[in-house]
Design a protein around this motif. Structure first.
Motif, PDB file in Angstrom:
ATOM      1  N   ALA A  28      39.811 -52.469  13.591  1.00  0.00           N
ATOM      2  CA  ALA A  28      39.191 -51.526  12.653  1.00  0.00           C
ATOM      3  C   ALA A  28      39.592 -51.816  11.216  1.00  0.00           C
ATOM      4  CB  ALA A  28      39.567 -50.092  13.029  1.00  0.00           C
ATOM      5  N   GLN A  29      40.844 -52.252  11.009  1.00  0.00           N
ATOM      6  CA  GLN A  29      41.328 -52.415   9.643  1.00  0.00           C
ATOM      7  C   GLN A  29      40.699 -53.598   8.918  1.00  0.00           C
ATOM      8  OE1 GLN A  29      43.133 -52.662  12.387  1.00  0.00           O
ATOM      9  NE2 GLN A  29      44.358 -54.549  12.390  1.00  0.00           N
ATOM     10  N   ARG A  30      40.027 -54.498   9.641  1.00  0.00           N
ATOM     11  CA  ARG A  30      39.418 -55.649   8.966  1.00  0.00           C
ATOM     12  C   ARG A  30      38.116 -55.285   8.273  1.00  0.00           C
ATOM     13  NH1 ARG A  30      35.416 -58.840  12.167  1.00  0.00           N
ATOM     14  NH2 ARG A  30      35.949 -60.589  10.815  1.00  0.00           N
ATOM     15  N   TRP A  31      37.553 -54.114   8.610  1.00  0.00           N
ATOM     16  CA  TRP A  31      36.250 -53.737   8.059  1.00  0.00           C
ATOM     17  C   TRP A  31      36.412 -52.840   6.838  1.00  0.00           C
ATOM     18  CZ3 TRP A  31      32.484 -56.574   9.742  1.00  0.00           C
ATOM     19  CH2 TRP A  31      32.577 -57.140  11.011  1.00  0.00           C
ATOM     20  N   HIS A  32      35.713 -53.191   5.775  1.00  0.00           N
ATOM     21  CA  HIS A  32      35.705 -52.422   4.538  1.00  0.00           C
ATOM     22  C   HIS A  32      34.313 -51.825   4.340  1.00  0.00           C
ATOM     23  CE1 HIS A  32      39.064 -55.277   2.875  1.00  0.00           C
ATOM     24  NE2 HIS A  32      39.418 -54.633   3.962  1.00  0.00           N
ATOM     25  N   PHE A  33      34.265 -50.635   3.753  1.00  0.00           N
ATOM     26  CA  PHE A  33      32.999 -49.920   3.595  1.00  0.00           C
ATOM     27  C   PHE A  33      32.850 -49.375   2.181  1.00  0.00           C
ATOM     28  CE2 PHE A  33      34.168 -49.704   8.038  1.00  0.00           C
ATOM     29  CZ  PHE A  33      32.988 -50.005   8.697  1.00  0.00           C
ATOM     30  N   TRP A  34      31.602 -49.365   1.730  1.00  0.00           N
ATOM     31  CA  TRP A  34      31.240 -48.777   0.444  1.00  0.00           C
ATOM     32  C   TRP A  34      29.948 -48.001   0.619  1.00  0.00           C
ATOM     33  CZ3 TRP A  34      32.759 -53.660   1.401  1.00  0.00           C
ATOM     34  CH2 TRP A  34      33.869 -54.166   0.704  1.00  0.00           C
ATOM     35  N   GLN A  35      29.797 -46.928  -0.137  1.00  0.00           N
ATOM     36  CA  GLN A  35      28.520 -46.252  -0.276  1.00  0.00           C
ATOM     37  C   GLN A  35      28.185 -46.172  -1.752  1.00  0.00           C
ATOM     38  OE1 GLN A  35      28.648 -42.523   2.005  1.00  0.00           O
ATOM     39  NE2 GLN A  35      27.392 -43.521   3.553  1.00  0.00           N
ATOM     40  N   LEU A  36      26.967 -46.600  -2.081  1.00  0.00           N
ATOM     41  CA  LEU A  36      26.509 -46.615  -3.459  1.00  0.00           C
ATOM     42  C   LEU A  36      25.239 -45.799  -3.571  1.00  0.00           C
ATOM     43  CD1 LEU A  36      27.360 -49.836  -2.581  1.00  0.00           C
ATOM     44  CD2 LEU A  36      27.427 -49.956  -5.062  1.00  0.00           C
ATOM     45  N   GLN A  37      25.009 -45.250  -4.742  1.00  0.00           N
ATOM     46  CA  GLN A  37      23.805 -44.464  -4.977  1.00  0.00           C
ATOM     47  C   GLN A  37      23.100 -45.032  -6.208  1.00  0.00           C
ATOM     48  OE1 GLN A  37      24.484 -40.317  -4.477  1.00  0.00           O
ATOM     49  NE2 GLN A  37      22.297 -39.853  -4.371  1.00  0.00           N
ATOM     50  N   ALA A  79      24.136 -51.274 -13.199  1.00  0.00           N
ATOM     51  CA  ALA A  79      25.334 -50.459 -12.990  1.00  0.00           C
ATOM     52  C   ALA A  79      25.019 -49.421 -11.919  1.00  0.00           C
ATOM     53  CB  ALA A  79      25.761 -49.784 -14.285  1.00  0.00           C
ATOM     54  N   VAL A  80      25.764 -49.464 -10.828  1.00  0.00           N
ATOM     55  CA  VAL A  80      25.520 -48.559  -9.703  1.00  0.00           C
ATOM     56  C   VAL A  80      26.808 -47.802  -9.396  1.00  0.00           C
ATOM     57  CG1 VAL A  80      24.839 -48.375  -7.278  1.00  0.00           C
ATOM     58  CG2 VAL A  80      23.793 -50.122  -8.741  1.00  0.00           C
ATOM     59  N   ARG A  81      26.675 -46.517  -9.256  1.00  0.00           N
ATOM     60  CA  ARG A  81      27.837 -45.679  -8.967  1.00  0.00           C
ATOM     61  C   ARG A  81      28.241 -45.846  -7.508  1.00  0.00           C
ATOM     62  NH1 ARG A  81      29.082 -40.425  -7.082  1.00  0.00           N
ATOM     63  NH2 ARG A  81      26.920 -40.013  -6.477  1.00  0.00           N
ATOM     64  N   THR A  82      29.550 -46.081  -7.296  1.00  0.00           N
ATOM     65  CA  THR A  82      30.093 -46.086  -5.951  1.00  0.00           C
ATOM     66  C   THR A  82      30.455 -44.662  -5.578  1.00  0.00           C
ATOM     67  OG1 THR A  82      30.968 -48.333  -6.199  1.00  0.00           O
ATOM     68  CG2 THR A  82      31.899 -46.979  -4.440  1.00  0.00           C
ATOM     69  N   ALA A  83      29.729 -44.118  -4.607  1.00  0.00           N
ATOM     70  CA  ALA A  83      29.957 -42.723  -4.215  1.00  0.00           C
ATOM     71  C   ALA A  83      31.175 -42.582  -3.318  1.00  0.00           C
ATOM     72  CB  ALA A  83      28.714 -42.191  -3.507  1.00  0.00           C
ATOM     73  N   ARG A  84      31.373 -43.570  -2.435  1.00  0.00           N
ATOM     74  CA  ARG A  84      32.509 -43.560  -1.517  1.00  0.00           C
ATOM     75  C   ARG A  84      32.962 -44.980  -1.251  1.00  0.00           C
ATOM     76  NH1 ARG A  84      33.509 -38.991   1.536  1.00  0.00           N
ATOM     77  NH2 ARG A  84      31.931 -37.320   1.444  1.00  0.00           N
ATOM     78  N   ALA A  85      34.221 -45.144  -0.840  1.00  0.00           N
ATOM     79  CA  ALA A  85      34.716 -46.445  -0.426  1.00  0.00           C
ATOM     80  C   ALA A  85      35.873 -46.248   0.532  1.00  0.00           C
ATOM     81  CB  ALA A  85      35.156 -47.278  -1.627  1.00  0.00           C
ATOM     82  N   SER A  86      36.089 -47.220   1.407  1.00  0.00           N
ATOM     83  CA  SER A  86      37.242 -47.157   2.283  1.00  0.00           C
ATOM     84  C   SER A  86      38.489 -47.509   1.492  1.00  0.00           C
ATOM     85  CB  SER A  86      37.051 -48.108   3.478  1.00  0.00           C
ATOM     86  OG  SER A  86      36.840 -49.438   3.030  1.00  0.00           O
ATOM     87  N   GLY A  87      39.631 -47.437   2.130  1.00  0.00           N
ATOM     88  CA  GLY A  87      40.893 -47.558   1.390  1.00  0.00           C
ATOM     89  C   GLY A  87      41.225 -48.928   0.902  1.00  0.00           C
ATOM     90  N   CYS A  88      40.266 -49.882   1.030  1.00  0.00           N
ATOM     91  CA  CYS A  88      40.571 -51.252   0.631  1.00  0.00           C
ATOM     92  C   CYS A  88      40.545 -51.428  -0.868  1.00  0.00           C
ATOM     93  CB  CYS A  88      39.588 -52.224   1.286  1.00  0.00           C
ATOM     94  SG  CYS A  88      37.873 -51.912   0.851  1.00  0.00           S
ATOM     95  N   ILE A  89      39.983 -50.492  -1.643  1.00  0.00           N
ATOM     96  CA  ILE A  89      39.957 -50.669  -3.089  1.00  0.00           C
ATOM     97  C   ILE A  89      40.496 -49.417  -3.756  1.00  0.00           C
ATOM     98  CG2 ILE A  89      38.027 -52.266  -3.052  1.00  0.00           C
ATOM     99  CD1 ILE A  89      36.195 -50.006  -3.882  1.00  0.00           C
TER     100      ILE A  89
END
Length: 266
Positions: free
Chosen positions: A211-220, A256-266
């Protein structure tokens, strides 16, 4: 996008997102140029769509894939060839895959948006949704994990549709990055979005340590659109996301795109 445009640098670890807010230009010359890039198989698939809007979206998606890939490798747009993996995920066909030096891509479309993710030597997936669509809340109990369904149902009804799309696009981005489609049960992994701006990811199999190898982002990119990205960079450095807006064969520009959410990798 000029055909003689210089190649774009794509360092290891970077993920480039190309946003195409598609609309029918009504330009016959441009449409003809688009068709000139299609293979006979592409044309046959295009013609099988019943509605004009679906034919146009298919045409635009194929041209976007070809023209964007040619910004990263010295291959003419019409020369790209694609193969389909055992679970339906498209990829660059050999021998062009070797010439592209580890280039990989993933595409998603929804009402008013096509998004293409490009990276090198990274497993990645992207999924997009139009937030104006009706959320299929009734399927959550069948496809979401018990913890996701419980968290969704605990929200006020006015917030459930947006949370549904947040979870759905994350789940789609993960199975696309894995390249296995629905061979991976959607309830075998979970996302928790309780932390504002955060994404927590767990696997139902507690003995699976991947699970820890996967990184996630949500952008709007717009108020109407939500985009989720899943990637396994393969090294300890955080992945960097670079966004562009494009009208294929016409122009491109930084976005320029807002990152709404991200996993703990950044």
């Amino acid at each position: 996008m000029p055909s003689a445009a210089p190649l774009i640098s794509l360092p290891a670890g970077d993920i480039h997102l190309w946003f195409c807010f598609h609309a029918d230009t009504g330009n016959p010359a441009l449409t003809a140029e688009y068709f000139s890039l299609l293979t006979p198989e592409d044309r046959s698939k295009h013609d099988r769509f019943h509605f004009a809007r679906d034919r146009h979206r298919y045409l635009l998606t194929r041209v976007l894939a070809r023209s964007v890939l040619s910004r990263y490798a010295p291959v003419q747009a019409q020369a790209w060839r694609f193969a389909t993996g055992p679970f339906g995920r498209p990829r660059i066909e050999a021998p062009l895959a070797e010439e592209a030096h580890g280039l990989d891509f993933n595409l998603s479309h929804t009402d008013g948006l096509i998004v293409m993710a490009v990276a090198r030597e990274i497993d990645l997936g992207v999924d997009a949704e139009n937030l104006g669509r009706k959320a299929a809340l009734e399927v959550a109990g069948h496809f979401f994990s018990p913890s996701e369904s419980a968290a969704l149902n605990a929200l006020p009804h006015s917030l459930q549709a947006e949370r549904f799309f947040e979870l759905w696009t994350l789940k789609e981005s993960y199975i696309k990055a894995r390249g296995m489609g629905l061979q991976i049960p959607l309830d075998s992994f979970s996302f928790a979005l309780d932390d504002p701006g955060g994404i927590a990811f767990t696997l139902a199999d507690s003995l699976d340590g991947t699970a820890q190898r996967w990184h996630f982002w949500q952008l709007q990119p717009t108020r109407e659109h939500l985009v989720s990205v899943c990637a396994a960079p393969g090294h300890s450095s955080p992945a960097r996301i670079v966004c562009r807006e494009v009208a294929p064969l016409q122009w491109e520009r930084p976005l320029a795109v807002r990152t709404a959410r991200a996993s703990g990798c950044i």
